[in-house]
Motif scaffolding. Structure first.
Motif, PDB file in Angstrom:
ATOM      1  N   HIS A   1      36.279  33.878  43.012  1.00 32.35           N
ATOM      2  CA  HIS A   1      37.321  34.514  42.358  1.00 32.35           C
ATOM      3  C   HIS A   1      38.587  34.739  43.230  1.00 32.35           C
ATOM      4  CE1 HIS A   1      35.407  34.281  38.347  1.00 32.35           C
ATOM      5  NE2 HIS A   1      34.295  34.791  38.864  1.00 32.35           N
TER       6      HIS A   1
ATOM      7  N   ASP B   1      41.781  37.538  39.259  1.00 32.43           N
ATOM      8  CA  ASP B   1      40.584  37.219  38.449  1.00 32.43           C
ATOM      9  C   ASP B   1      39.878  38.349  38.283  1.00 32.43           C
ATOM     10  OD1 ASP B   1      41.321  34.548  38.270  1.00 32.43           O
ATOM     11  OD2 ASP B   1      39.859  33.826  39.658  1.00 32.43           O
TER      12      ASP B   1
ATOM     13  N   SER C   1      37.221  37.369  35.934  1.00 31.25           N
ATOM     14  CA  SER C   1      35.873  37.375  36.521  1.00 31.25           C
ATOM     15  C   SER C   1      34.957  38.072  35.438  1.00 31.25           C
ATOM     16  CB  SER C   1      36.093  38.134  37.892  1.00 31.25           C
ATOM     17  OG  SER C   1      34.805  38.436  38.206  1.00 31.25           O
TER      18      SER C   1
ATOM     19  N   LYS D   1      38.445  32.974  29.335  1.00 33.57           N
ATOM     20  CA  LYS D   1      38.576  32.005  30.543  1.00 33.57           C
ATOM     21  C   LYS D   1      38.872  30.537  29.862  1.00 33.57           C
ATOM     22  CE  LYS D   1      35.151  33.533  33.909  1.00 33.57           C
ATOM     23  NZ  LYS D   1      33.830  33.305  34.399  1.00 33.57           N
TER      24      LYS D   1
ATOM     25  N   SER E   1      38.353  30.451  36.253  1.00 29.73           N
ATOM     26  CA  SER E   1      37.988  31.653  37.066  1.00 29.73           C
ATOM     27  C   SER E   1      38.608  33.100  36.480  1.00 29.73           C
ATOM     28  CB  SER E   1      38.729  31.357  38.486  1.00 29.73           C
ATOM     29  OG  SER E   1      40.063  30.925  38.275  1.00 29.73           O
ATOM     30  N   TYR E   2      39.446  32.771  35.413  1.00 33.88           N
ATOM     31  CA  TYR E   2      40.149  34.175  35.096  1.00 33.88           C
ATOM     32  C   TYR E   2      39.798  34.313  33.735  1.00 33.88           C
ATOM     33  CZ  TYR E   2      43.456  37.446  33.477  1.00 33.88           C
ATOM     34  OH  TYR E   2      44.121  38.659  33.166  1.00 33.88           O
TER      35      TYR E   2
END
Length: 238
Positions: A195, A199, A142, A125, A139-140
């Motif tokens: 998300h 994600d 999740s 992230k 967000s990336y």
């Protein structure tokens, strides 16, 4: 003449120590882990620094927009299981089940695997820097999806070993468990708009990349400890 092959480590009782990563699955899961790593990297590069959904994200999000109260409650319940309190309960339950089944390696993987997977997701992230809602929420990938998939993979590996499944059946069980857990948690995250769909895919692939490697490390470390204990006992009784 002695055998050139390394003897399988045994418990103090003389029984072979069951591996948490069944030998029959190592090659296939290694390949899957490599492919999952590529997917994580590619998506991360594509959406690095972005704060809006891509075309695929927008299309998939439209399918879950306006989810009704019953399904929203389900999504909230799934989300809780990925929060610190909920995830801790799941890990404790998994560890307890593994110990009851006398699978200490699986118990270690339940903790180490989940920790390594969530740690990898957290690091990614920061590296990717993708945000959602425009308020700085990374967000990336999740983390919720990664955690749920990691725990499902651990349980599936335990089941594969206990049932003595072969390469094909074992691989299918592991992938099915990962798919169900990842889809359930990932879908909940998308429905709650926490998300983007990509994600969730990134979190799923993160677990697929981390868990096989962690399981291999658990087995390798445990084998060395068992060998050391056995060597110490042999020297003691000389």
């Amino acid at each position: 003449m002695g055998s050139w092959r390394r003897q399988k480590p045994k418990e103090p009782s003389g029984r072979p120590v069951p591996a948490v990563l069944p030998p029959s699955l190592r090659a296939w899961l290694g390949l899957i882990a490599a492919l999952a790593t590529v997917v994580v990297v590619v998506i991360g590069v594509l959406y690095a620094g972005h704060s809006r959904p891509g075309r695929v994200d927008a299309w998939l999000q439209s399918a879950v927009d306006g989810v009704g109260p019953p399904w929203r409650r389900v999504a909230l319940a799934m989300d809780f299981l990925g929060e610190p309190a909920g995830s801790a309960l799941l890990v404790v339950a998994a560890v307890g089940g593994c110990l009851l089944l006398r699978r200490p390696r699986a118990a270690v993987l339940s903790v180490a695997g989940a920790g390594m997977t969530v740690g990898a997701a957290t690091l990614l992230k920061s590296l990717v820097g993708r945000t959602i809602h425009g308020d700085g929420n990374l967000s990336y990938p999740s983390g919720h999806t990664a955690f749920a998939t990691a725990l499902a993979l651990t349980v599936a590996l335990l089941a594969t070993g206990r049932l003595g499944l072969g390469r094909t059946a074992g691989t299918l069980l592991v992938l099915a468990a990962a798919l169900v857990a990842g889809a359930a948690m990932g879908g909940a995250q998308v429905a709650l708009r926490a998300h983007y769909p990509t994600d969730a895919l990134g979190g799923w692939c993160t677990a697929l990349a981390v868990i096989p490697a962690t399981a291999w490390l658990v087995d390798r470390t445990a084998d060395r400890l068992v060998d050391r204990v056995a060597d110490a006992r042999r020297r003691k009784h000389r």
